[in-house]
Structures are given as C-alpha cells and as structure tokens.
Write an enzyme that holds these catalytic residues in place. Structure first.
Site, PDB file in Angstrom:
ATOM      1  N   HIS A  16       2.038   4.342  -2.987  1.00  0.00           N
ATOM      2  CA  HIS A  16       2.041   5.799  -2.820  1.00  0.00           C
ATOM      3  C   HIS A  16       3.388   6.379  -3.261  1.00  0.00           C
ATOM      4  O   HIS A  16       3.444   7.392  -3.971  1.00  0.00           O
ATOM      5  CB  HIS A  16       1.811   6.170  -1.353  1.00  0.00           C
ATOM      6  CG  HIS A  16       0.405   6.018  -0.886  1.00  0.00           C
ATOM      7  ND1 HIS A  16      -0.675   6.553  -1.558  1.00  0.00           N
ATOM      8  CD2 HIS A  16      -0.121   5.418   0.224  1.00  0.00           C
ATOM      9  CE1 HIS A  16      -1.785   6.277  -0.898  1.00  0.00           C
ATOM     10  NE2 HIS A  16      -1.480   5.590   0.180  1.00  0.00           N
TER      11      HIS A  16
ATOM     12  N   HIS B 153       0.839  -1.204   0.000  1.00  0.00           N
ATOM     13  CA  HIS B 153       0.000   0.000   0.000  1.00  0.00           C
ATOM     14  C   HIS B 153       0.875   1.256   0.000  1.00  0.00           C
ATOM     15  O   HIS B 153       0.683   2.172  -0.821  1.00  0.00           O
ATOM     16  CB  HIS B 153      -0.908  -0.048   1.234  1.00  0.00           C
ATOM     17  CG  HIS B 153      -1.798   1.130   1.410  1.00  0.00           C
ATOM     18  ND1 HIS B 153      -3.175   1.029   1.381  1.00  0.00           N
ATOM     19  CD2 HIS B 153      -1.541   2.442   1.639  1.00  0.00           C
ATOM     20  CE1 HIS B 153      -3.713   2.223   1.571  1.00  0.00           C
ATOM     21  NE2 HIS B 153      -2.736   3.095   1.744  1.00  0.00           N
ATOM     22  N   GLU B 154       1.851   1.302   0.910  1.00  0.00           N
ATOM     23  CA  GLU B 154       2.703   2.482   1.024  1.00  0.00           C
ATOM     24  C   GLU B 154       3.674   2.600  -0.146  1.00  0.00           C
ATOM     25  O   GLU B 154       3.973   3.709  -0.604  1.00  0.00           O
ATOM     26  CB  GLU B 154       3.465   2.451   2.350  1.00  0.00           C
ATOM     27  CG  GLU B 154       2.581   2.500   3.580  1.00  0.00           C
ATOM     28  CD  GLU B 154       1.674   3.713   3.608  1.00  0.00           C
ATOM     29  OE1 GLU B 154       2.050   4.769   3.048  1.00  0.00           O
ATOM     30  OE2 GLU B 154       0.572   3.620   4.183  1.00  0.00           O
TER      31      GLU B 154
END
Length: 377
Positions: free
Chosen positions: A71, A67-68
């Site tokens: 980003h 998820h990170e």
C-alpha cells in the site's frame, strides 16, 4: 494507531509495532503449536510443534507487513506521502498523508494489498501442494498449508466492500468514478462498513451462544471495530463535504501570540500564562516556527523541574509541526492534523508564521458551513 516500538524502515517508510501484536502473536503461536498441529499431525516431539507454530506466526506477520508495504509503495508512486506503517491488533495500517488524487489512484492503492496477500497465499499453497505430491504429509506440509490458507482468507476478507477494509476503498473508488463525488463515495463505503460490522457482531454472538466462545467473541470484536472505524470515516467524509471550497486562510487565527523556545517553563507559568488566551502557542525564532507548546505539555512538567526545563524541550518539535499555506484548501489540511499529537497546524508564508489552525477553528468552520447550507434550502 501509534507504534509502541519501531522496527526500522522499509522502502523509506518507518515501520512500527503496537504492543497488541504481541497478544495476537502469542495466541496464534499457542493455537498452532498446542492444538491445531498436534491434533492434525500427532506423534511429533513437542519442540517441533513449538518451532512450527512460532515460525508460522512470524511468517504470517511478515505477510501482513508485506501487505501494508505494498500500500505504502503504490501510494508514494501516486504522489501521496506515508507517515509510517504500524502492525497492531487487527493486522496493520499504512498511515497515508492525504487522499488519493483520483479514483484510479484509489483503486491501485487499495487493490495492491489484497493482491499481495493473494499471491503470498498462492505461493505457500503451491509449496504445500508440491510437498504433498512428492510424498510429504507431515508437520512441514501443514505449516505451509496453514500459511497458504490464512493469506488467502486475509485477501478475501480484505476485499469485502466495506470501509475501512481495502474492499471499502475499492467500493469508494467505484462510486467516486460513477458519481464524481469523493465524499459521497466515502459515505457509501462507510455505511457498508456499518452493515458488515453489524453482521459480524450478530454472527459472533450467535456462535458464542452456540458454544464457540473464543471464535464468536473474536468475530464480534472485529465487527465492533469495523463499526467504529466506519463511523469515523463517515464523519470525516461529511466534514470534508461541509468544508468544500473553504481555504486555510478562511478559518485560521491570524498573527497568533508566540513565545521563545528558550523561555523556561517556570518563567512561562509565572509571567506569561495568564497573558495568553490560547491553549497552544507557537515557538518562533525571527518569525519562523520552531515548535509548538500546549498547556497540557506544560502541565505535565513537575514543579521541581520547571525552572530547568525550557519550552523548546517540551514542545512539538520543528520536524513534527504540521505546516500549511493560507491558500491551501482546508480539506487538504485535515488528514495532516493528526501528524502532531497536539492537533494544530501552523500557517506560513515564505517560511514566516502568519496564523494557526486549531480543532476549535475546524469545528466553527463546519458549524458555519452547515448553517449556510441550511439557510440556502
């Protein structure tokens, strides 16, 4: 959020883990292996529950990392630097350098994280469904079903329109696009974060009083964190609005006093300390900055080690320095001031030191800007 230890690099970005992750990892693994899985799938040996719980916890945190990383990758593609990724108590954070250049970039950077969590949830949910279709209904199906459900829940929670969640970034992008004012959009998203945090605290306390002790306290803790983070974002937004149009050269202390990196701490304390007015001193060689030392760093060296320790050894190193240009907007510098723990920026022209910006310089600039706006009304 600083990492307690580093895991390495992914997509060129340093990845670290805060110690608080160990607490959450242990709670998840224990909850799955000691309670949830044995109650849902009785009759299995103890080692099977333990293996399933540990494996599910590891894969869950791998999903948070994905998820990170998403980003970070999209941020880099949109021209932003990424200092690192840290997994911690409330999930993870990608430390971006600066703000998105436009609402579209903000939308892409914020939206990709929940999208990745959604895809991970669908993937594991599909595996659990496929296993159930072929007649499997045991612990393996339960582990995949839990991973699917928790990632879907993570995706849904993250798109709630409240800062600092990804949904808050999406809300900020929408308001920014609508109003053309990034700072106003940030304030709106932060206020939404306040509201969500208050609701979570109230609901958590209600659950606690109703008997759900751990779950209620956990929700209240998340709400408390959201309120604190939202308040910080609102302060940053209002500071950015107050400093709009201000350049680094307008607030810096020009031609600051400097000292050589080769000076010993003992020599500095005995002969230089009272000759300097400031609490942070750049270290230079041929007028070029090579470090930054603060009185707090000097104070931390025991007296018996000062004679054999140079200022260069205790300084914020050259690769940690935050450098700025005199003509640079001050609002572009603000997000970078946290990259070195000393909170200062050195101002350079053609590589040579021409000034320094400290937190007190920023505070004075905000006060002057606020006073100017009041006098205009």
């Amino acid at each position: 959020m600083r990492a307690s230890f580093r895991l390495g690099r992914i997509a060129g970005v340093p990845v670290g883990v805060n110690w608080s992750v160990l607490v959450i990892f242990a709670l998840i693994a224990w909850g799955l292996s000691a309670r949830q899985f044995p109650e849902a799938y009785p009759g299995e040996p103890g080692w099977a529950y333990l293996l399933a719980g540990l494996s599910a916890a590891v894969v869950f945190f791998a999903g948070l990392l994905a998820h990170e990383v998403s980003h970070a990758v999209v941020a880099k593609r949109n021209g932003l630097g990424v200092s690192g990724i840290t997994l911690w108590l409330f999930g993870g954070v990608a430390e971006l350098r600066g703000d998105a250049p436009n609402p579209g970039a903000e939308l892409r950077i914020a939206g990709v994280g929940p999208l990745v969590s959604l895809l991970i949830g669908i993937f594991f949910g599909a595996i659990a469904t496929a296993l159930a279709v072929v007649g499997q209904d045991g612990l393996l199906v339960g582990a995949f079903a839990w991973l699917g459900g928790i990632n879907l829940l993570l995706a849904v929670f993250n798109v709630l329109p409240a800062a600092p969640l990804d949904g808050g970034r999406l809300l900020r992008a929408a308001v920014w696009k609508w109003t053309g004012d990034r700072n106003r959009a940030a304030v709106v998203a932060a206020r939404a974060g306040w509201g969500l945090g208050a609701l979570l605290i109230a609901f958590g306390l209600w659950q606690f009083l109703a008997g759900a002790a751990v779950g209620g306290l956990w929700l209240a803790l998340i709400g408390w964190f959201l309120i604190g983070a939202a308040a910080m974002e609102e302060r940053q937004a209002r500071t950015g609005a107050a400093l709009r149009g201000v350049r680094v050269a307008d607030v810096m202390t020009p031609q600051p006093q400097t000292v050589s990196a080769g000076v010993s701490v003992a020599d500095f304390v005995d002969h230089y300390l009272f000759a300097y007015r400031h609490s942070a001193l750049p270290l230079t060689e041929d007028d070029r900055p090579v470090g930054l030392v603060t009185l707090d760093r000097v104070r931390g060296i025991p007296a018996n080690r000062r004679a054999g320790t140079t200022l260069g050894e205790v300084s914020c190193r050259a690769d940690e320095l935050v450098l700025a240009r005199p003509e640079e907007p001050l609002t572009d510098l603000l997000p970078r001031l946290s990259e070195c723990a000393d909170g200062r920026a050195l101002v350079v022209t053609d590589g040579r030191l021409v000034g320094i910006v400290s937190p007190s310089d920023i505070s004075r600039a905000v006060q002057r800007s606020t006073l100017r706006d009041r006098l205009k009304t």
